[in-house]
Design a protein around this motif. Sequence first.
Motif, PDB file in Angstrom:
ATOM      1  N   GLY A  85     -19.017 -39.998  -1.413  1.00 21.36           N
ATOM      2  CA  GLY A  85     -19.892 -38.825  -1.452  1.00 21.36           C
ATOM      3  C   GLY A  85     -19.654 -37.982  -2.689  1.00 21.36           C
ATOM      4  O   GLY A  85     -20.600 -37.567  -3.367  1.00 21.36           O
ATOM      5  N   THR A  86     -18.395 -37.756  -2.999  1.00 15.58           N
ATOM      6  CA  THR A  86     -18.049 -36.991  -4.200  1.00 15.58           C
ATOM      7  C   THR A  86     -18.514 -37.734  -5.447  1.00 15.58           C
ATOM      8  O   THR A  86     -19.126 -37.142  -6.346  1.00 15.58           O
ATOM      9  CB  THR A  86     -16.528 -36.748  -4.257  1.00 15.58           C
ATOM     10  N   TYR A 118     -26.582 -38.270  -8.636  1.00 15.76           N
ATOM     11  CA  TYR A 118     -27.436 -38.413  -7.462  1.00 15.76           C
ATOM     12  C   TYR A 118     -27.560 -37.046  -6.799  1.00 15.76           C
ATOM     13  O   TYR A 118     -26.570 -36.444  -6.407  1.00 15.76           O
ATOM     14  CB  TYR A 118     -26.857 -39.435  -6.482  1.00 15.76           C
ATOM     15  N   LYS A 119     -28.776 -36.549  -6.680  1.00 18.01           N
ATOM     16  CA  LYS A 119     -28.995 -35.203  -6.141  1.00 18.01           C
ATOM     17  C   LYS A 119     -29.377 -35.219  -4.666  1.00 18.01           C
ATOM     18  O   LYS A 119     -29.085 -34.273  -3.938  1.00 18.01           O
ATOM     19  CB  LYS A 119     -30.057 -34.490  -6.965  1.00 18.01           C
ATOM     20  N   ILE A 121     -21.370 -37.112   4.103  1.00 15.95           N
ATOM     21  CA  ILE A 121     -22.209 -35.905   4.073  1.00 15.95           C
ATOM     22  C   ILE A 121     -21.400 -34.702   3.600  1.00 15.95           C
ATOM     23  O   ILE A 121     -21.854 -33.927   2.752  1.00 15.95           O
ATOM     24  CB  ILE A 121     -22.841 -35.635   5.455  1.00 15.95           C
ATOM     25  N   LYS A 122     -20.205 -34.535   4.135  1.00 16.50           N
ATOM     26  CA  LYS A 122     -19.378 -33.387   3.734  1.00 16.50           C
ATOM     27  C   LYS A 122     -19.058 -33.435   2.245  1.00 16.50           C
ATOM     28  O   LYS A 122     -19.253 -32.446   1.529  1.00 16.50           O
ATOM     29  CB  LYS A 122     -18.085 -33.342   4.543  1.00 16.50           C
ATOM     30  N   ALA A 123     -18.601 -34.578   1.781  1.00 20.23           N
ATOM     31  CA  ALA A 123     -18.226 -34.687   0.364  1.00 20.23           C
ATOM     32  C   ALA A 123     -19.434 -34.526  -0.549  1.00 20.23           C
ATOM     33  O   ALA A 123     -19.368 -33.822  -1.566  1.00 20.23           O
ATOM     34  CB  ALA A 123     -17.543 -36.024   0.107  1.00 20.23           C
ATOM     35  N   ALA A 154     -20.096 -31.293  -3.072  1.00 15.42           N
ATOM     36  CA  ALA A 154     -20.195 -31.534  -4.515  1.00 15.42           C
ATOM     37  C   ALA A 154     -21.574 -31.168  -5.063  1.00 15.42           C
ATOM     38  O   ALA A 154     -21.875 -31.437  -6.224  1.00 15.42           O
ATOM     39  CB  ALA A 154     -19.866 -32.995  -4.826  1.00 15.42           C
ATOM     40  N   GLY A 155     -22.431 -30.583  -4.227  1.00 19.08           N
ATOM     41  CA  GLY A 155     -23.722 -30.099  -4.706  1.00 19.08           C
ATOM     42  C   GLY A 155     -24.922 -30.956  -4.353  1.00 19.08           C
ATOM     43  O   GLY A 155     -26.047 -30.617  -4.701  1.00 19.08           O
ATOM     44  N   GLY A 156     -24.720 -32.061  -3.654  1.00 20.00           N
ATOM     45  CA  GLY A 156     -25.839 -32.915  -3.270  1.00 20.00           C
ATOM     46  C   GLY A 156     -26.547 -32.418  -2.018  1.00 20.00           C
ATOM     47  O   GLY A 156     -26.017 -31.591  -1.275  1.00 20.00           O
TER      48      GLY A 156
END
Length: 158
Positions: free
Chosen positions: A48-49, A56-57, A77-79, A83-85
Motif C-alpha cells: 500500500g505504501t 498510484y492515486k 487500505i490503511k497504508a 500515504a495519500g491514496g
Amino acid sequence: MERKGTKFTRRSSRSGCGCAPAAVPITLKSPYTIRTSFTLGQQAFPLGTWAAKHGYKTAYTAVTDYAPGHEGRDAFIKAFSDAGGKIVGQVTFPPPPNVVDFAPFLLRIKDTKPDVVYVFVPAGPIATQIMKAAADIGLQKAKIHLISTEDLVPDGSG
C-alpha cells in the motif's frame, strides 16, 4: 523431563504445532500454536505504501472472503490511505472451494477505472484463473495495474 539444564514441564495433553497461517486470528485460537512465518498484513501494508509512493492515486481492493484476504485488504487500505491514496472500491470473492467466475468482479473494477488493484486469492489454480480473467477483460490495456502478494503468481498450468 530435563535437557541441558532446562526443565520441561508438560502442561497439557494437547500438543502444539508450528504453522504458517496467513492471518493473525488463526494463532490466537490455541495457546499451543506458534507462528513460523509471516501474516498477509505484513506483506500487504508495504504494498500500500509502495503503490501510493509510486504515483498510484486511486486503488480498488479485490480479495478472497476469509481471514487472510480481510487482513491483507485492511493493511493495504490503511497504508495506501495513510500515504495519500484514495480507495475507490472493494470487492470480496467467495472462498475456496467455490469455483469463481472472476470476470463480473473484474469488469466492475474496470468500469471504476482505478490506477491499481490490490488482489489476494489463494495461490495455485485460483491465481491462474484470476490472471487469465484479468487478461481476457483487458485490465492491462485499460492501464489498470494489479499488485499482490506472491500468492498471485500463476501455477503454470496455463
